[in-house]
Design a protein around this motif. Structure first.
Motif: not given
Length: 392
Positions: A167-175, A199-209, A341-350
């Motif tokens: 989660i720290s990694h997943d939050l750090r990437t969009p931040l 630029f704003l569209q890219a930031a907005y997508r990251r807030t969605g993540d 580093n290859k994929k982002e995921g937190n093991g919660l979805g499934l």
């Protein structure tokens, strides 16, 4: 029960047995004394009748006194001998009984000490009385249960630690991306309105993540505390799927993603929570996007009838999941690919998919079938009917 109290009870029981034995012994000897006294009395009576002079009477008294002393001595020796025999027998009985009872108790005590020392690998082996065998078997079952729970907790703690790191990694990437975008705007890198909007569209997508990840954590917390709201209602599944697929198709990038639906003309009502059912499909779609590793990503949803109800299979054309990891993909915090580093995921979805499916009275399974496929099974509500297009 402490061992000392067991020994005390055995001693008391043994003492009671000895006391009863002595009372029986005294009763028997009283009978013997009575019979013996009556015999002597009869003999004296006969002798008295034969007395003719004082010398004969004196001899009779002397003879009676001797016989009486002899009898008392015999009676005393007999009593002492009986007491000695009873004590010896009782001691042998007590020792055997104590050893017999203490053997399983000692084994249980040693087992408890091993558990206290966190040694849960050795079972208690005892063969004897069925009651003690049952107790030892129950102890072994308890030990096995503790071992399983410890292993489960160990895996859970490891998964939780990995999740926090993930989660720290997943939050750090969009931040980091948002911060870089804002910094670029502040430094005037995006000079034109088009660049600024990009630029704003890219930031907005990251807030969605970030919002999606936080929502998953929020739902996970509600599931673990038993506060996940499940509002079941009757729903026509074919119409629901058509609306869902149409809404997703409008948002997909042409040439990169495709989604199709095959309802096979089935019309049936199911008792589900529409919001949670949509969350299931959203998680499956997100999982395919993250791990499909193919462009274009093709997703096909197939509705079919089963003997127990309905089956909704969500299939993509991606690389699938390694067979050895397939049984674990629905576990909490499990990730099929450990390389973050290859994929982002937190093991919660499934894991959330499986939980929600079970909460709505259904089940879920996964397999590799020219891609990755997850099938959701739901019971039909009431007299749900299935019809073919040709029969309508």
């Amino acid at each position: 029960m402490k061992q000392g109290s067991v020994k005390k009870r055995i001693f008391i029981s043994n003492a009671f047995m000895v006391l009863v034995s002595l009372l029986v012994f005294l009763a028997i000897n009283l009978v013997i004394i009575k019979g013996y006294s009556e015999a002597i009395e009869k003999e004296i009576r006969t002798s008295v009748e034969q007395i003719v002079d004082e010398d004969g009477l004196e001899d009779l008294i002397i003879d009676w006194t001797f016989q009486r002393n002899e009898f008392l001595l015999f009676f005393g020796l007999d009593g002492i001998l009986c007491i000695i025999v009873l004590v010896i027998i009782s001691q042998i009985f007590t020792k055997n009984l104590t050893n017999h009872i203490m053997e399983p108790l000692d084994a249980l005590s040693e087992g408890a000490k091993r558990i206290k020392g966190n040694d849960l690998s050795q079972d208690i082996t005892y063969t004897g009385d069925i009651e003690f065998e049952d107790v030892c078997d129950t102890f072994n079952d308890m030990q096995k249960h503790i071992l399983e729970e410890q292993e489960k907790n160990r895996k859970y703690e490891k998964a939780r630690t990995d999740m926090i790191a993930g989660i720290s990694h997943d939050l750090r990437t969009p931040l980091t991306a948002i911060r870089g975008t804002i910094k670029g705007l502040m430094d005037g890198i995006a000079s034109s309105p088009e660049k600024q909007n990009q630029f704003l569209q890219a930031a907005y997508r990251r807030t969605g993540d970030m919002d999606m990840l936080l929502n998953k954590l929020f739902y996970l917390s509600k599931m673990e505390t038993g506060n996940m709201p499940i509002s079941l209602q009757k729903l026509e599944i074919s119409e629901f799927l058509q609306n869902y697929v149409q809404a997703k198709q409008e948002l997909m990038e042409t040439g990169k993603e495709e989604m199709t639906l095959d309802t096979k003309g089935i019309k049936a009502d199911v008792l589900v929570d529409p919001e949670q059912l949509q969350r299931i499909f959203d998680n499956l779609l997100e999982n395919s996007r993250k791990y499909g590793e193919i462009i274009p990503l093709k997703i096909n949803i197939v509705l079919s009838k089963t003997p127990m109800g309905l089956s909704i299979c969500f299939k993509d054309n991606g690389v699938g999941v390694p067979e050895e990891k397939l049984p674990y993909i629905f576990e909490e915090f499990y990730r099929g690919d450990e390389s973050r580093n290859k994929k982002e995921g937190n093991g919660l979805g499934l894991y959330i998919v499986k939980y929600l499916a079970g909460a709505m009275g259904g089940s879920v399974r996964a397999e590799n079938a020219d891609g990755f496929e997850v099938c959701l099974k739901l019971p039909i509500s009431g007299k749900g009917e299935a019809e073919d297009n040709g029969k309508q």
